[in-house]
Design a protein around this motif. Structure first.
Motif, PDB file in Angstrom:
ATOM      1  N   TYR A   1    -103.549  86.665 -14.712  1.00 55.81           N
ATOM      2  CA  TYR A   1    -103.774  87.267 -16.025  1.00 55.81           C
ATOM      3  C   TYR A   1    -103.902  86.154 -17.058  1.00 55.81           C
ATOM      4  CZ  TYR A   1    -102.186  91.558 -13.780  1.00 55.81           C
ATOM      5  OH  TYR A   1    -102.039  92.625 -12.938  1.00 55.81           O
ATOM      6  N   MET A   2    -104.682  86.416 -18.110  1.00 52.15           N
ATOM      7  CA  MET A   2    -104.859  85.463 -19.208  1.00 52.15           C
ATOM      8  C   MET A   2    -104.451  86.147 -20.504  1.00 52.15           C
ATOM      9  SD  MET A   2    -108.489  83.648 -18.190  1.00 52.15           S
ATOM     10  CE  MET A   2    -108.228  82.325 -19.341  1.00 52.15           C
ATOM     11  N   VAL A   3    -103.664  85.440 -21.314  1.00 49.33           N
ATOM     12  CA  VAL A   3    -103.198  85.971 -22.594  1.00 49.33           C
ATOM     13  C   VAL A   3    -103.378  84.910 -23.660  1.00 49.33           C
ATOM     14  CG1 VAL A   3    -101.532  87.545 -21.563  1.00 49.33           C
ATOM     15  CG2 VAL A   3    -100.829  85.224 -22.151  1.00 49.33           C
ATOM     16  N   LEU A   4    -103.534  85.370 -24.907  1.00 45.53           N
ATOM     17  CA  LEU A   4    -103.635  84.447 -26.038  1.00 45.53           C
ATOM     18  C   LEU A   4    -102.253  83.971 -26.437  1.00 45.53           C
ATOM     19  CD1 LEU A   4    -106.252  86.368 -28.223  1.00 45.53           C
ATOM     20  CD2 LEU A   4    -106.671  84.415 -26.704  1.00 45.53           C
ATOM     21  N   GLU A   5    -102.183  82.741 -26.882  1.00 44.27           N
ATOM     22  CA  GLU A   5    -100.878  82.224 -27.289  1.00 44.27           C
ATOM     23  C   GLU A   5    -100.368  82.923 -28.556  1.00 44.27           C
ATOM     24  OE1 GLU A   5    -100.596  78.278 -28.830  1.00 44.27           O
ATOM     25  OE2 GLU A   5    -102.699  78.207 -29.444  1.00 44.27           O
ATOM     26  N   SER A   6    -101.248  83.623 -29.276  1.00 39.24           N
ATOM     27  CA  SER A   6    -100.831  84.351 -30.476  1.00 39.24           C
ATOM     28  C   SER A   6    -100.319  85.743 -30.161  1.00 39.24           C
ATOM     29  CB  SER A   6    -102.012  84.460 -31.444  1.00 39.24           C
ATOM     30  OG  SER A   6    -103.109  85.143 -30.834  1.00 39.24           O
ATOM     31  N   LEU A   7    -100.185  86.060 -28.880  1.00 36.19           N
ATOM     32  CA  LEU A   7     -99.712  87.402 -28.513  1.00 36.19           C
ATOM     33  C   LEU A   7     -98.320  87.634 -29.102  1.00 36.19           C
ATOM     34  CD1 LEU A   7    -100.483  89.876 -26.701  1.00 36.19           C
ATOM     35  CD2 LEU A   7     -99.022  88.837 -24.943  1.00 36.19           C
ATOM     36  N   PRO A   8     -98.148  88.744 -29.825  1.00 33.27           N
ATOM     37  CA  PRO A   8     -96.828  88.990 -30.445  1.00 33.27           C
ATOM     38  C   PRO A   8     -95.741  89.228 -29.400  1.00 33.27           C
ATOM     39  CG  PRO A   8     -98.540  90.356 -31.447  1.00 33.27           C
ATOM     40  CD  PRO A   8     -99.125  89.764 -30.202  1.00 33.27           C
ATOM     41  N   VAL A   9     -94.531  88.913 -29.784  1.00 28.86           N
ATOM     42  CA  VAL A   9     -93.379  89.173 -28.920  1.00 28.86           C
ATOM     43  C   VAL A   9     -93.241  90.683 -28.720  1.00 28.86           C
ATOM     44  CG1 VAL A   9     -90.876  88.972 -28.744  1.00 28.86           C
ATOM     45  CG2 VAL A   9     -92.227  87.062 -29.627  1.00 28.86           C
ATOM     46  N   ALA A  10     -92.800  91.080 -27.520  1.00 27.90           N
ATOM     47  CA  ALA A  10     -92.626  92.478 -27.102  1.00 27.90           C
ATOM     48  C   ALA A  10     -93.941  93.127 -26.696  1.00 27.90           C
ATOM     49  CB  ALA A  10     -91.933  93.310 -28.177  1.00 27.90           C
ATOM     50  N   SER A  11     -95.025  92.355 -26.627  1.00 29.07           N
ATOM     51  CA  SER A  11     -96.300  92.903 -26.169  1.00 29.07           C
ATOM     52  C   SER A  11     -96.330  92.927 -24.644  1.00 29.07           C
ATOM     53  CB  SER A  11     -97.467  92.073 -26.704  1.00 29.07           C
ATOM     54  OG  SER A  11     -97.497  92.097 -28.112  1.00 29.07           O
ATOM     55  N   VAL A  12     -97.152  93.840 -24.096  1.00 29.25           N
ATOM     56  CA  VAL A  12     -97.317  93.955 -22.642  1.00 29.25           C
ATOM     57  C   VAL A  12     -98.295  92.877 -22.178  1.00 29.25           C
ATOM     58  CG1 VAL A  12     -98.102  95.421 -20.760  1.00 29.25           C
ATOM     59  CG2 VAL A  12     -96.793  96.407 -22.658  1.00 29.25           C
ATOM     60  N   VAL A  13     -97.847  92.077 -21.243  1.00 35.41           N
ATOM     61  CA  VAL A  13     -98.684  91.001 -20.705  1.00 35.41           C
ATOM     62  C   VAL A  13     -99.512  91.507 -19.529  1.00 35.41           C
ATOM     63  CG1 VAL A  13     -98.662  88.723 -19.629  1.00 35.41           C
ATOM     64  CG2 VAL A  13     -97.056  89.252 -21.483  1.00 35.41           C
ATOM     65  N   ALA A  14     -98.893  92.227 -18.603  1.00 38.97           N
ATOM     66  CA  ALA A  14     -99.595  92.697 -17.406  1.00 38.97           C
ATOM     67  C   ALA A  14     -98.797  93.837 -16.782  1.00 38.97           C
ATOM     68  CB  ALA A  14     -99.792  91.557 -16.405  1.00 38.97           C
ATOM     69  N   ARG A  15     -99.457  94.523 -15.840  1.00 39.53           N
ATOM     70  CA  ARG A  15     -98.830  95.590 -15.051  1.00 39.53           C
ATOM     71  C   ARG A  15     -99.120  95.341 -13.574  1.00 39.53           C
ATOM     72  NH1 ARG A  15     -97.546 100.749 -17.324  1.00 39.53           N
ATOM     73  NH2 ARG A  15     -97.635 100.744 -19.595  1.00 39.53           N
ATOM     74  N   VAL A  16     -98.088  95.424 -12.747  1.00 41.72           N
ATOM     75  CA  VAL A  16     -98.232  95.303 -11.299  1.00 41.72           C
ATOM     76  C   VAL A  16     -97.562  96.509 -10.663  1.00 41.72           C
ATOM     77  CG1 VAL A  16     -98.368  92.789 -11.315  1.00 41.72           C
ATOM     78  CG2 VAL A  16     -96.134  93.897 -11.136  1.00 41.72           C
ATOM     79  N   LYS A  17     -98.006  96.875  -9.468  1.00 36.35           N
ATOM     80  CA  LYS A  17     -97.431  98.047  -8.804  1.00 36.35           C
ATOM     81  C   LYS A  17     -97.357  97.815  -7.301  1.00 36.35           C
ATOM     82  CE  LYS A  17     -97.773 103.053  -8.309  1.00 36.35           C
ATOM     83  NZ  LYS A  17     -98.524 104.278  -8.656  1.00 36.35           N
TER      84      LYS A  17
END
Length: 780
Positions: free
Chosen positions: A258-274
């Motif tokens: 997964y790729m995320v921006l460094e500006s992603l706010p805290v408590a945001s969902v990064v990814a989902r796995v199952k």
């Protein structure tokens, strides 16, 4: 002679002899027969008889019957008329309808022999039973079917699933018509049924719900103990295999990215796995946890609806510090069944790589909260402190600083745009604002949209720049009977300054009043002072108010002082020292003035008043006008006419013809605003031929001549007052080609006008031409 009934069944079988009690009497009772012999055979009738002739049931016979036709047989009771018939001569009984044992198993009838002629019974009424003999005409039925049942998957062989039951309406006490056996028609080899009890059991061990979770069985019940010719009925049994936790969770992939921006706010969902689990319900519930490289920065929770592992960001990301994370995620069943632990581990792991993408971030302050201090007497432009910010991106752009003026509305401070040094821009006053909370803005030089915020708290230090004053506005009352050395007021002081060691005030009287004979001051050494009287015998008649200056000095460096004035009012007090009245005392006459003197003074005053009244009345008489006209001739008069117009009545009362007309004959009349004492003479000739015709004059002369005529009227009027008066010059112009259409210009309201010229004015005046002309239109 013994009389006997002979009941012969259709089957011809003989039965036992029974004693029957007489239930009816008759003339035969005279023979006094105390005993009767009966030959009893029970009647049986086969149910569901379908022959065309009535079914023979049996025969009734009395030993009284000699065969000569004198005895008649009568049948009564259940179905005696609708189902069963009897031959009254022979006593033969027949069934005329098909009987159903399941509807009625037996019938109770009464038989009687009577004399044919007199209908008198020759034998007492006797009761007998016709029993319907059962045949196998009803198949077994499952009254509770179809059945729904469940059994846990992986159950052992012979596990009970459900019990079925069939009922047969045939007679269970006669033959095998109601004896049922069970068998399974559909459902082998997975299930079996007990032939006698109907209990359904598993026939195979370890059936797997994940392979097949539902089975439909067909169960048969057959009477006659299953022999040939028996009747049967069936029912269905739906068997559902219930789930057990016999399958561990498994990730479909061993690696996720997964790729995320460094500006992603805290408590945001990064990814989902199952992790997939073939079980259902509580057996598929899972718990996720991060095993490597993630704890602290990331957290994972379980979505209770989808049973997914939700990876959540816990701390801010920084591409410049760390640009990727390799997480190890483990999924474990929440509810593990110990019976299936031997199958293996009920957990699985996978790898999740989180790559951080760089973004252009705003400048970051090295310290988010800068605390600074400055003295309130600091000169303008002095440096207080410095803030510092940097660009966290790799470009490391230059930073420019500014102050958010919403946090510094009075503009007390400035910040250097390049260095971040904060300095004073105005004189400060701690007593007005002791703390300033500034928001410092830092923006990138190459991208002004990237703005970071820092905070500076500036505390203003106190100096001794405020003198002490009275704590309140004192109102000091002094009793006339006050004794020397009495404390009449305790005073205290306040100071806007706040010295670190607290306030210390010193009280004294200024040197100019230190030696006064009325009051003295005593410093109590606790920031209060007492005002003490030096003498007694204060009198309001002598002085009602004393003003005492008090000098107050603080303990600052340098010390500041102020002189405050204390007002002391002299009052009349009661014995308890409570003031009754304060202020000046009313003047009273000396006690030695006699009554005669008072009367003389009063008489003089009355005489003076009478003389004044006489003088005033005489002056008023002299001012009265001798004639009415003198009273009217008053300067600056305002005459008000509050008359309401009367419509056409006004035209009758006034001559409306002469209003604002330049060429009418103006009869000279006297002025209406004054009453003339002498006749009015006008130099105008009586003939109208001498008046100027204004219509023939040029426009620039019309007004001059008109005003000049009005002016001469006023000048030659002998009744006009010698002072300025208002002259009204109402003028109506003569510019219209059609001249005036108003009847006001006519010398008489009855004069006739010629309006034929309207026909020459064009189509717009056609209507007027029709109304006022001779009726001949030129537009037709």
């Amino acid at each position: 002679i013994l009389g006997c009934w002979g009941l012969i069944s259709a089957s011809g079988a003989s039965g036992t002899q029974n004693q029957v009690q007489h239930t009816a009497g008759g003339p035969w009772e005279l023979l006094r027969r105390h005993k009767r012999s009966w030959v009893w055979n029970q009647f049986f009738v086969l149910e569901e008889y379908t022959g065309e002739e009535p079914l023979y049931v049996g025969k009734l016979h009395s030993d009284v019957d000699k065969g000569d036709g004198k005895v008649k047989y009568v049948l009564s009771g259940e179905g005696s008329t609708s189902i069963f018939t009897i031959d009254e001569n022979t006593g033969d009984i027949h069934a005329t309808k098909r009987l159903d044992r399941e509807e009625q198993a037996y019938y109770t009838l009464q038989a009687q022999a009577v004399d044919r002629l007199t209908n008198i019974p020759v034998e007492p009424r006797s009761e007998f039973v016709v029993k319907v003999q059962d045949i196998n005409d009803n198949e077994p039925k499952f009254l509770d079917g179809p059945y729904m049942a469940g059994v846990p998957e992986m159950s052992a062989l012979g596990t009970t699933v459900v019990q079925v039951a069939a009922t047969d309406a045939d007679d269970p006490t006669y033959g095998n018509s109601a004896r049922v056996v069970y068998s399974i028609i559909s459902g082998q080899p997975y299930f079996s049924v007990d032939p006698k009890t109907g209990v359904v059991r598993t026939a195979l061990p370890n059936m797997d719900r994940e392979v097949k979770d539902q089975y439909v069985l067909v169960i048969q019940a057959k009477d006659m103990v299953g022999q040939m010719g028996g009747l049967s009925g069936t029912t269905s049994v739906t068997v559902t295999l219930t789930d057990v936790n016999d399958n561990p969770p498994r990730f479909s992939r061993k690696n996720y990215q997964y790729m995320v921006l460094e500006s992603l706010p805290v408590a945001s969902v990064v990814a989902r796995v199952k992790a997939l689990d073939n079980d259902i319900g509580p057996n598929a519930e899972m718990e996720y946890r991060i095993m490597e490289d993630g704890p602290g920065v990331f957290n994972i929770t379980t979505d209770e609806d989808t049973q997914e592992g939700v990876i959540i960001l816990q701390k801010p990301l920084d591409f410049e510090t760390k640009n990727s994370f390799n997480l190890r995620i483990e999924a474990t069943n929440r509810n593990i069944d110990p019976a299936f632990v031997h199958l293996g581990s009920f957990s699985d792991t996978t790898s999740v790589k989180v790559t951080v993408e760089d973004v252009n971030e705003p400048p970051v302050f090295s310290t988010q909260l800068g605390k600074m201090v400055v003295s309130e007497d600091a000169r303008v432009g002095i440096s207080i402190g410095r803030v510092s910010a940097h660009d966290p991106d790799s470009s490391n752009s230059a930073i420019r600083y500014s102050i958010d003026r919403n946090t510094d509305l009075e503009r007390f401070f400035n910040v250097d745009a390049l260095s971040g040094v904060i300095s004073t821009a105005k004189p400060l006053d701690r007593e007005v604002n002791s703390v300033h909370n500034l928001t410092i803005l830092a923006m990138e030089s190459h991208d002004p949209t990237q703005v970071g915020k820092g905070f500076a708290v500036i505390t203003v230090l106190d100096i001794n720049d405020n003198p002490p004053v009275f704590a309140i506005e004192y109102e000091t009352l002094l009793c006339e009977n006050a004794a020397p050395g009495q404390v009449i007021q305790t005073i205290s002081a306040v100071d806007k300054d706040e010295p670190p060691s607290g306030h210390r005030f010193y009280f004294a009287l200024p040197p100019s009043v230190a030696g006064n004979s009325n009051f003295t001051l005593r410093d109590n050494k606790d920031n209060t002072a007492s005002i003490v009287t030096k003498r007694g015998g204060f009198r309001r008649r002598e002085q009602v108010l004393y003003r005492l200056p008090v000098l107050i000095v603080d303990s600052g460096s340098p010390a500041l002082s102020s002189t405050n004035t204390l007002s002391v009012s002299v009052c009349d007090c009661d014995s308890d020292g409570v003031a009754q009245s304060c202020g000046a005392v009313a003047y009273t006459l000396p006690a030695g003035l006699s009554t005669g003197a008072l009367v003389a003074i009063l008489g003089c005053i009355i005489t003076l008043l009478v003389m004044v009244l006489l003088i005033v009345s005489m002056r008023r008489r002299k001012k009265e006008p001798l004639i009415l006209e003198e009273e009217r001739d008053v300067r600056e008069n305002i005459v008000r006419y509050d008359d309401e117009g009367g419509g056409e009545e006004d035209t009758e009362a006034f001559d409306m013809v002469a209003l604002r007309n330049l060429n009418v004959i103006r009869d000279p009349k006297v002025r209406r605003d004054v009453t003339p004492d002498t006749p009015t003479f006008f130099p105008y000739p009586r003939s109208s031929s001498s008046l100027p015709v204004y219509k023939t004059l040029p426009d620039n002369v019309v007004f001059r001549e008109f005003i000049w005529d009005r002016l001469k009227d006023a000048d030659v009027d002998p009744t006009a007052p010698p002072y300025d008066s208002l002259q009204t010059y109402a003028f109506e112009g003569n510019g219209s080609v059609a001249e005036s259409l108003s009847s006001l210009e006519s010398l008489s309201t009855d004069s006739e006008q010629n309006y034929d010229y309207l026909s020459n004015w064009g189509p717009r005046f056609k209507k007027l031409a029709d109304l006022y002309g001779d009726g001949k239109s030129v537009f037709s």
